[in-house]
Design a protein around this motif. Structure first.
Motif, short mmCIF file in Angstrom:
data_model
loop_
_atom_site.label_atom_id
_atom_site.label_comp_id
_atom_site.label_asym_id
_atom_site.label_seq_id
_atom_site.Cartn_x
_atom_site.Cartn_y
_atom_site.Cartn_z
N GLY A 284 4.28 59.30 57.23
CA GLY A 284 4.81 58.27 56.38
C GLY A 284 6.28 58.02 56.80
N ARG A 285 7.01 58.60 57.37
CA ARG A 285 8.33 58.51 57.95
C ARG A 285 8.47 57.60 58.95
NH1 ARG A 285 11.52 61.17 54.03
NH2 ARG A 285 9.88 62.76 53.41
N GLN A 286 9.61 56.89 59.22
CA GLN A 286 10.09 55.88 60.36
C GLN A 286 10.56 56.83 61.36
OE1 GLN A 286 10.32 52.46 60.26
NE2 GLN A 286 11.93 51.73 61.32
N HIS B 192 5.91 53.99 61.82
CA HIS B 192 5.77 54.85 60.98
C HIS B 192 4.54 56.07 61.34
CE1 HIS B 192 7.93 53.10 57.64
NE2 HIS B 192 7.57 52.09 58.06
N VAL C 158 0.01 55.73 64.85
CA VAL C 158 1.27 55.15 64.20
C VAL C 158 1.08 53.96 63.51
CG1 VAL C 158 3.02 56.41 65.42
CG2 VAL C 158 2.15 54.02 66.15
N SER C 159 1.84 53.34 62.65
CA SER C 159 1.53 52.15 62.10
C SER C 159 2.84 51.29 62.11
CB SER C 159 1.17 52.09 60.63
OG SER C 159 1.78 52.88 59.85
N GLN C 160 3.02 50.04 62.18
CA GLN C 160 4.14 49.25 62.07
C GLN C 160 5.03 49.32 63.35
OE1 GLN C 160 4.59 46.66 59.81
NE2 GLN C 160 2.57 46.91 59.62
N PHE D 8 13.23 61.96 63.70
CA PHE D 8 13.25 61.41 62.39
C PHE D 8 14.18 62.06 61.33
CE2 PHE D 8 10.51 64.54 59.97
CZ PHE D 8 10.19 65.47 60.92
N THR E 275 10.19 52.20 67.35
CA THR E 275 9.94 52.83 65.83
C THR E 275 8.64 52.35 65.20
OG1 THR E 275 10.97 51.19 64.89
CG2 THR E 275 12.57 52.88 65.62
#
Lengths: 95, 96
Positions: free
Chosen positions: A39-41, A55, A68-70, A93, A53
């Motif tokens: 959930g971290r960037q 998540h 990963v997402s986004q 991170f 970059t």
């Protein structure tokens, strides 16, 4: 801890179990560091000087891919993606 | 593949809590306190303490690692900060 014995078979066995204990401790620490990353960037450094970059979501057991997402790439944002770990040099991170 | 990926767990454990300098592919260089190395992938996890009291965690992929050099021995204070890291599931507890 095995009681002190100079005999070879016992020595070998304890070497094996010490190795196994070290492997388990290192692996557990690593898996927990991945858990802290969920959930971290995360900023990834890829080959050829590419930085992206995303998540962090999950990985597989042999750490071959990062889900990963986004994902922010130089050509736009990808909602969901798999990064091949062989394409990654490092990731950073802040927990 | 470098020597790093061939190290045994006991050899890898010798680097834990030490300050290291890692040279990776494409002349990338990393420095920090080594928290762990995944015995499966040889990925290294480094921790850096930032000036504002927060932490930065860097993972270096085992396949990209070229050399790992110990540049400092951790003192008692560093060890106390690193030991509980990620082990309780509550990372916030480790900020000063």
């Amino acid at each position: 801890e095995a009681p002190g014995s100079q005999e070879c078979p016992v020595g070998q066995q304890s070497q094996e179990s010490r190795e196994q204990r070290a492997r388990a401790a290192l692996r557990e620490r690593y898996l927990r560091s991945l858990l802290a990353m969920v959930g971290r960037q995360v900023r990834f450094t890829l080959h050829e000087g590419v930085h992206v970059t995303a998540h962090f979501g999950a990985t597989d057991l042999d750490v071959a891919n990062f889900y990963v997402s986004q994902l922010q790439t130089p050509i736009g944002i990808q909602a969901e993606a798999l990064l091949r770990c062989s394409d990654i040099i490092s990731y950073t991170f802040e927990p | 593949m470098s020597e790093w990926t061939k190290k045994s767990p006991l050899e890898l454990e010798d680097y834990v809590y030490k300050e290291v300098r890692v040279i990776a592919s494409e002349k990338k260089e990393y420095r920090g306190w080594l928290l762990t190395t995944d015995p499966v992938s040889a990925n290294i996890v480094l921790v850096n303490f930032l000036e504002d009291g927060s932490l930065s965690v860097t993972g270096i992929m085992g396949h990209a690692v070229q050399t790992v050099e110990i540049v400092g021995e951790g003192d008692h204070r560093v060890r106390e900060k690193l030991t509980p890291l990620f082990m309780s599931g509550d990372c916030a507890a480790y900020s000063p």
